[in-house]
Design a protein around this motif. Structure first.
Motif, PDB file in Angstrom:
ATOM      1  N   SER A 118       1.234   0.505  12.212  1.00 27.64           N
ATOM      2  CA  SER A 118       0.614  -0.818  12.139  1.00 27.64           C
ATOM      3  C   SER A 118       1.035  -1.570  10.891  1.00 27.64           C
ATOM      4  CB  SER A 118      -0.908  -0.716  12.246  1.00 27.64           C
ATOM      5  OG  SER A 118      -1.445  -0.048  11.144  1.00 27.64           O
ATOM      6  N   LEU A 119       1.223  -0.867   9.772  1.00 25.18           N
ATOM      7  CA  LEU A 119       1.678  -1.522   8.551  1.00 25.18           C
ATOM      8  C   LEU A 119       3.117  -2.009   8.689  1.00 25.18           C
ATOM      9  CD1 LEU A 119       0.211   0.545   5.597  1.00 25.18           C
ATOM     10  CD2 LEU A 119      -0.103  -1.874   6.057  1.00 25.18           C
ATOM     11  N   GLN A 120       3.978  -1.169   9.245  1.00 21.98           N
ATOM     12  CA  GLN A 120       5.374  -1.569   9.442  1.00 21.98           C
ATOM     13  C   GLN A 120       5.432  -2.822  10.310  1.00 21.98           C
ATOM     14  OE1 GLN A 120       7.948  -0.630   7.902  1.00 21.98           O
ATOM     15  NE2 GLN A 120       7.498   1.387   7.108  1.00 21.98           N
ATOM     16  N   GLN A 121       4.636  -2.863  11.352  1.00 20.87           N
ATOM     17  CA  GLN A 121       4.604  -4.020  12.232  1.00 20.87           C
ATOM     18  C   GLN A 121       4.090  -5.248  11.484  1.00 20.87           C
ATOM     19  OE1 GLN A 121       2.397  -3.459  15.836  1.00 20.87           O
ATOM     20  NE2 GLN A 121       2.953  -5.443  16.647  1.00 20.87           N
ATOM     21  N   ALA A 122       3.057  -5.078  10.693  1.00 18.34           N
ATOM     22  CA  ALA A 122       2.481  -6.202   9.968  1.00 18.34           C
ATOM     23  C   ALA A 122       3.432  -6.770   8.924  1.00 18.34           C
ATOM     24  CB  ALA A 122       1.178  -5.766   9.281  1.00 18.34           C
ATOM     25  N   LEU A 123       4.303  -5.922   8.372  1.00 16.81           N
ATOM     26  CA  LEU A 123       5.198  -6.358   7.312  1.00 16.81           C
ATOM     27  C   LEU A 123       6.526  -6.912   7.814  1.00 16.81           C
ATOM     28  CD1 LEU A 123       4.501  -3.492   4.783  1.00 16.81           C
ATOM     29  CD2 LEU A 123       3.809  -5.885   4.608  1.00 16.81           C
ATOM     30  N   ASN A 180      -1.468 -10.224   6.298  1.00 10.82           N
ATOM     31  CA  ASN A 180      -0.890  -9.497   7.430  1.00 10.82           C
ATOM     32  C   ASN A 180      -1.172  -8.001   7.329  1.00 10.82           C
ATOM     33  OD1 ASN A 180       0.119 -11.865   8.479  1.00 10.82           O
ATOM     34  ND2 ASN A 180       2.192 -11.536   7.700  1.00 10.82           N
ATOM     35  N   CYS A 181      -1.039  -7.463   6.126  1.00  9.03           N
ATOM     36  CA  CYS A 181      -1.335  -6.036   5.922  1.00  9.03           C
ATOM     37  C   CYS A 181      -2.788  -5.736   6.260  1.00  9.03           C
ATOM     38  CB  CYS A 181      -1.079  -5.633   4.472  1.00  9.03           C
ATOM     39  SG  CYS A 181       0.624  -5.428   4.031  1.00  9.03           S
ATOM     40  N   ILE A 184      -7.234   2.157   0.981  1.00 16.83           N
ATOM     41  CA  ILE A 184      -6.834   1.410  -0.208  1.00 16.83           C
ATOM     42  C   ILE A 184      -5.360   1.064  -0.059  1.00 16.83           C
ATOM     43  CG2 ILE A 184      -6.646   1.439  -2.721  1.00 16.83           C
ATOM     44  CD1 ILE A 184      -8.775   3.757  -2.627  1.00 16.83           C
ATOM     45  N   VAL A 185      -5.056  -0.213  -0.052  1.00 18.80           N
ATOM     46  CA  VAL A 185      -3.679  -0.685   0.035  1.00 18.80           C
ATOM     47  C   VAL A 185      -3.334  -1.330  -1.298  1.00 18.80           C
ATOM     48  CG1 VAL A 185      -2.041  -2.175   1.239  1.00 18.80           C
ATOM     49  CG2 VAL A 185      -3.918  -1.111   2.507  1.00 18.80           C
ATOM     50  N   MET A 186      -2.412  -0.707  -2.037  1.00 21.63           N
ATOM     51  CA  MET A 186      -2.013  -1.245  -3.335  1.00 21.63           C
ATOM     52  C   MET A 186      -0.711  -2.027  -3.179  1.00 21.63           C
ATOM     53  SD  MET A 186      -0.967   0.597  -6.904  1.00 21.63           S
ATOM     54  CE  MET A 186      -2.612   0.947  -7.499  1.00 21.63           C
TER      55      MET A 186
END
Length: 156
Positions: free
Chosen positions: A150-155, A125-126, A106-108
């Motif tokens: 992976s989130l840091q890279q996507a953002l 992207n996230c 779950i990504v809020m």
């Protein structure tokens, strides 16, 4: 407002992505509450209330369960100057009532109201960056460190 950046940049430079692992039998309401509360280090009580209300309103309007174990609850509010992101992991799955399916990831997102459509690219992207830790049936197969990377890279 704490640690906020003007809305030209959709994601704050000082973004802290918090990851929470949910206990078995966590409900959707409990998961959303926990994820909102995890933003308390960088947001004040008024901002937290606004995010929670915006996310719940969005969820009432249309489910944010996407597929394959992924849900992206999000809401826009004038209480924010920059996007906020927090993540929940549930190996057992959190039942997403509207879809009768389990969300394992779950990504809020808390989104400034001024970002009418700009946040959609960040959200895309996230989602692209985090689907990799989910197996073919949406089950959680990754670990927190790889998820954060992976989130840091996507953002960026």
């Amino acid at each position: 407002m704490k640690n906020q950046k003007p809305s030209e940049d959709p994601v704050a430079d000082n973004l802290q992505i918090h990851v929470r692992t949910f206990q078995p039998s966590t409900t959707q309401a409990q998961a959303l509450e926990t994820l909102t509360d995890s933003m308390a280090e960088v947001l004040d009580d008024r901002q937290l209330r606004h995010i929670k209300n915006a996310v719940l309103l969005r969820e009432e309007t249309q489910t944010t369960y996407l597929d394959h174990g992924l849900a992206v609850p999000h809401g826009r509010t004038s209480a924010l100057d920059s996007m906020q992101v927090t993540v929940g992991i549930s190996p057992e799955g959190v039942l997403w009532p509207d879809d009768s399916r389990n969300a394992h990831l779950i990504v809020m997102l808390g989104v400034p109201a001024a970002m009418v459509t700009g946040y959609l690219t960040t959200m895309q992207n996230c989602c692209g960056g985090i689907k990799r830790p989910l197996g073919p049936n949406g089950e959680w197969t990754g670990d927190e460190a790889s998820l954060l990377a992976s989130l840091q890279q996507a953002l960026q």
